[in-house]
Scaffold this motif. Structure first.
Motif, PDB file in Angstrom:
ATOM      1  N   ARG A 134       0.825  -1.206   0.000  1.00 46.37           N
ATOM      2  CA  ARG A 134       0.000   0.000   0.000  1.00 46.37           C
ATOM      3  C   ARG A 134       0.863   1.262   0.000  1.00 46.37           C
ATOM      4  O   ARG A 134       0.598   2.209  -0.734  1.00 46.37           O
ATOM      5  N   ARG A 135       1.908   1.275   0.832  1.00 45.74           N
ATOM      6  CA  ARG A 135       2.701   2.502   0.930  1.00 45.74           C
ATOM      7  C   ARG A 135       3.488   2.775  -0.344  1.00 45.74           C
ATOM      8  O   ARG A 135       3.644   3.924  -0.751  1.00 45.74           O
ATOM      9  N   HIS A 165       1.067   4.124  -3.056  1.00 47.75           N
ATOM     10  CA  HIS A 165       0.790   5.553  -2.910  1.00 47.75           C
ATOM     11  C   HIS A 165       1.915   6.382  -3.538  1.00 47.75           C
ATOM     12  O   HIS A 165       1.648   7.401  -4.187  1.00 47.75           O
ATOM     13  N   PHE A 225       1.413   6.259  -7.336  1.00 41.72           N
ATOM     14  CA  PHE A 225       0.283   7.066  -7.810  1.00 41.72           C
ATOM     15  C   PHE A 225       0.587   8.562  -7.699  1.00 41.72           C
ATOM     16  O   PHE A 225       0.255   9.335  -8.610  1.00 41.72           O
ATOM     17  N   ARG A 226       1.218   8.975  -6.604  1.00 38.01           N
ATOM     18  CA  ARG A 226       1.540  10.404  -6.454  1.00 38.01           C
ATOM     19  C   ARG A 226       2.554  10.841  -7.511  1.00 38.01           C
ATOM     20  O   ARG A 226       2.476  11.957  -8.039  1.00 38.01           O
ATOM     21  N   GLN A 240       0.734  11.366 -10.695  1.00 37.71           N
ATOM     22  CA  GLN A 240      -0.016  12.632 -10.684  1.00 37.71           C
ATOM     23  C   GLN A 240       0.875  13.799 -11.073  1.00 37.71           C
ATOM     24  O   GLN A 240       0.418  14.763 -11.688  1.00 37.71           O
ATOM     25  N   VAL A 268      -5.857   0.827  -3.760  1.00 29.32           N
ATOM     26  CA  VAL A 268      -5.288   2.169  -3.633  1.00 29.32           C
ATOM     27  C   VAL A 268      -5.704   3.046  -4.812  1.00 29.32           C
ATOM     28  O   VAL A 268      -5.905   4.256  -4.670  1.00 29.32           O
ATOM     29  N   GLU A 311      -8.320   5.836  -4.738  1.00 32.03           N
ATOM     30  CA  GLU A 311      -8.025   7.151  -4.168  1.00 32.03           C
ATOM     31  C   GLU A 311      -7.415   8.100  -5.191  1.00 32.03           C
ATOM     32  O   GLU A 311      -7.192   9.271  -4.890  1.00 32.03           O
ATOM     33  N   TYR A 312      -7.134   7.600  -6.389  1.00 30.87           N
ATOM     34  CA  TYR A 312      -6.477   8.418  -7.418  1.00 30.87           C
ATOM     35  C   TYR A 312      -7.238   8.299  -8.739  1.00 30.87           C
ATOM     36  O   TYR A 312      -6.731   7.737  -9.724  1.00 30.87           O
ATOM     37  N   ASP A 348       9.559   7.742   4.908  1.00 31.17           N
ATOM     38  CA  ASP A 348       8.521   8.661   5.389  1.00 31.17           C
ATOM     39  C   ASP A 348       9.073   9.821   6.216  1.00 31.17           C
ATOM     40  O   ASP A 348       8.373  10.798   6.460  1.00 31.17           O
TER      41      ASP A 348
END
Length: 352
Positions: A164-165, A168, A171-172, A175, A203, A206-207, A265
């Motif tokens: 999952r992390r 993300h 996907f970011r 973007q 995930v 969310e995008y 992170d």
């Protein structure tokens, strides 16, 4: 702004020296560099490839500039003492789980690719590779079966939070580019990959502005040489990402051109803490001959400025200077040129 400089072994020390010279040429106020041993160099001096003192310096920094590790003379050591364990240890201890590896063909270098120039010209992608899981960190052993045969095994696994992390991050990244993400797995035969695909799909909800595509790793390898322009951002696991990103480097023209960032992170006063390194190895066979191409390490320093120190303008200046010298024909031995390591550094500094 504290940078831990870990040159490592072989050509790692040579290419890191040029990247540091480029950083010095920017004249950044408040920039502090602290050097430490790592890899075979550290094993010879301290008895371990990642000594506690080196790890502490890395922890206390805002970013790490890493050269390369590896030495043929250490191949006889137990696995936990081999130079390569230094980079794996840093990734694990500092929770650097997201590897960003941009691959783009530089103008004028299309003919350097093993691909046709018109195909190589299309390459402009970012490979997002997970770094803390998969077979590299799973249980492993060489044992003996009851009938006396030796068996080697490595466990491939991912937990859903690990997938999952990194999803993300992918996907970011999409973007911020062209809005296309390709998730690479082997879900038709691996349960690890089936979980990977399931979580990436979750995930994706969310995008909605990112177009998601799934691709088996064997097909992805084929498409990298057949139609590389179809890729914008690739997100994949540790093993597949290691292989595909090296393949992408040769599609571009040379492994000496590709930089990388390993991020987690943790946030510093300036940006995201990370480790920055070229994707090539220590190449002990050419160490000390001035044949190493420092371009990837110099571009890694630019990524460091952008992601960890928030210095976008300075990062862009370095990247523009590198693009300019390549277009002007300042080429290293790996690209068929004659420019020595320090001469390439000199040229970048002159363009700055």
């Amino acid at each position: 702004m504290k940078i831990a400089v870990l040159p490592g072994d072989g050509i790692g020390q040579e290419v890191t020296r040029e990247a540091v010279r480029v950083l010095d040429a920017l004249g950044l106020p408040g920039l502090s560099l602290e050097y430490a041993d790592v890899g075979a160099t550290a094993w010879r001096a301290h008895g371990h490839p990642l000594p506690p003192a080196t790890l502490e310096i890395a922890r206390a920094s805002d970013a790490i500039l890493f050269g390369a590790v590896g030495d043929f003379d250490c191949d006889h050591l137990e696995r936990h003492l081999r130079p390569e364990q230094a980079i794996l240890g840093l990734r694990s201890e500092l929770t650097l789980f997201a590897n960003l590896r941009p691959a783009k063909t530089f103008d004028g270098l299309e003919a350097m690719s093993a691909l046709k120039p018109e195909i190589a010209r299309q390459i402009d992608m970012l490979i997002v590779r997970e770094l803390n899981g998969d077979v590299y960190f799973g249980d492993k052993a060489i044992d003996t079966l009851p009938d006396g045969r030796r068996r080697g095994w490595d466990m491939m696994s991912y937990t859903e939070d690990e997938v999952r992390r990194i999803a993300h991050v992918g996907f970011r990244a999409a973007q911020g580019r062209n809005g296309r993400l390709c998730s690479v797995d082997k879900a038709n035969v691996l349960e690890t990959s089936q979980l990977w695909r399931d979580v990436v799909i979750e995930v994706a909800a969310e995008y909605p502005d990112v177009a998601l595509e799934h691709m088996y790793v064997d097909n992805a390898a084929m498409q990298l040489v057949k139609d590389p322009g179809r890729f914008d951002v690739i997100v994949t696991g540790n093993l597949f990402g290691d292989i595909l990103s090296d393949q992408a480097s040769m599609c571009v023209g040379s492994i000496g051109l590709l930089a990388s960032a390993a991020l987690g992170d943790r946030q510093t006063d300036y940006g995201t803490f990370g480790l920055y390194e070229p994707i090539h190895g220590s190449a002990p066979d050419i160490a000390g001959q001035g044949k190493a191409n420092p371009t990837a390490t110099i571009l890694s320093a630019a990524m460091l400025l952008r992601h960890s120190l928030g210095l976008e303008r300075q990062a862009a200046r370095i990247e523009a200077a590198v693009a300019r010298i390549l277009a002007e024909g300042v080429l290293g031995w790996d690209l068929g040129g004659t420019a020595a390591t320090a001469q390439i550094g000199d040229a970048v500094i002159a363009r700055l």
